[in-house]
Design an enzyme around this catalytic site. Sequence first.
Site, PDB file in Angstrom:
ATOM      1  N   CYS B  11       0.686  -1.159   0.091  1.00 19.07           N
ATOM      2  CA  CYS B  11       0.060  -0.237   0.109  1.00 19.07           C
ATOM      3  C   CYS B  11       0.876   1.508  -0.079  1.00 19.07           C
ATOM      4  O   CYS B  11       1.815   1.444   0.793  1.00 19.07           O
ATOM      5  CB  CYS B  11      -0.802   0.016   1.254  1.00 19.07           C
ATOM      6  SG  CYS B  11      -1.886   1.530   1.514  1.00 19.07           S
ATOM      7  N   PRO B  12       0.703   2.308  -0.852  1.00 20.08           N
ATOM      8  CA  PRO B  12      -0.562   2.406  -1.600  1.00 20.08           C
ATOM      9  C   PRO B  12      -0.491   2.003  -3.052  1.00 20.08           C
ATOM     10  O   PRO B  12      -1.148   2.521  -3.742  1.00 20.08           O
ATOM     11  CB  PRO B  12      -0.967   3.883  -1.389  1.00 20.08           C
ATOM     12  CG  PRO B  12       0.666   4.631  -1.264  1.00 20.08           C
ATOM     13  CD  PRO B  12       1.239   3.592  -0.604  1.00 20.08           C
TER      14      PRO B  12
END
Lengths: 166, 72
Positions: B11-12
């Site tokens: 992430c992200p």
Amino acid sequence: MSAAETNNKKMSIIVTKGTLDWAYPPFILSTTAAAMDVEVTMFFTFYGLQLLKKDLGHLQISTLGNPAMEMPLMGMHMKMPNLVSAFPGMDAACSRMMKNLIKKKGVASIEDLREAAIDSDVKLIGCQMTLDLFEWGPEDMIDEMEIGGAATYMENALASDINLFI
Amino acid sequence: MAELDARGLNCPLPILKTKKALKDLAAGETLTVTATDPGSVKDFESFCRTTGNTLVESSEDGGTFTYIIKKS
């Protein structure tokens, strides 16, 4: 970003910290928000301005005063005692370890996240007062930085749906 | 059909790269994303809900998640 793409939600973030660990929350949130069609403005003040320097290689973490830091090492989690930071070069070594861990785990570098933010039209505003205070000039900072003061931040914050202080 | 390999990314990045890939697609076209980040399951649901794109399918096979997204 066309008008059709923005859903008119705005987010403003004040970035006040300039260490490697604290660089992540603002950039992850701003890039993700921009990916979800939010109009984002980041206002960098005090140590946050370190994140707008041209060269981000200097970002560090410290073992001093970071009791929540536990590094995965040799199959265990190691807490770093405050005393460790007293050794010369320790902060630099820990920062290097952290950067290697980040790369190993497929987490984006701050350089990449900042570039993604710029590509997504996230506004990056640097605090004029801080620049004067620490005597940093435009040659130290990235070209995409705009300059503003507290009133610039206030106007933006008043119009934002999400206001974060990081 | 467009494909995006986001395996090994945390992430992200899966969401950011998906957004970038979707930009090049026309409305109605689909993008197939593979990822290994378990957090991406909820993220892709939220992403599609918020951006109005359709999450046609979300599946998992031995630690690899596959998302089929249709651009609105």
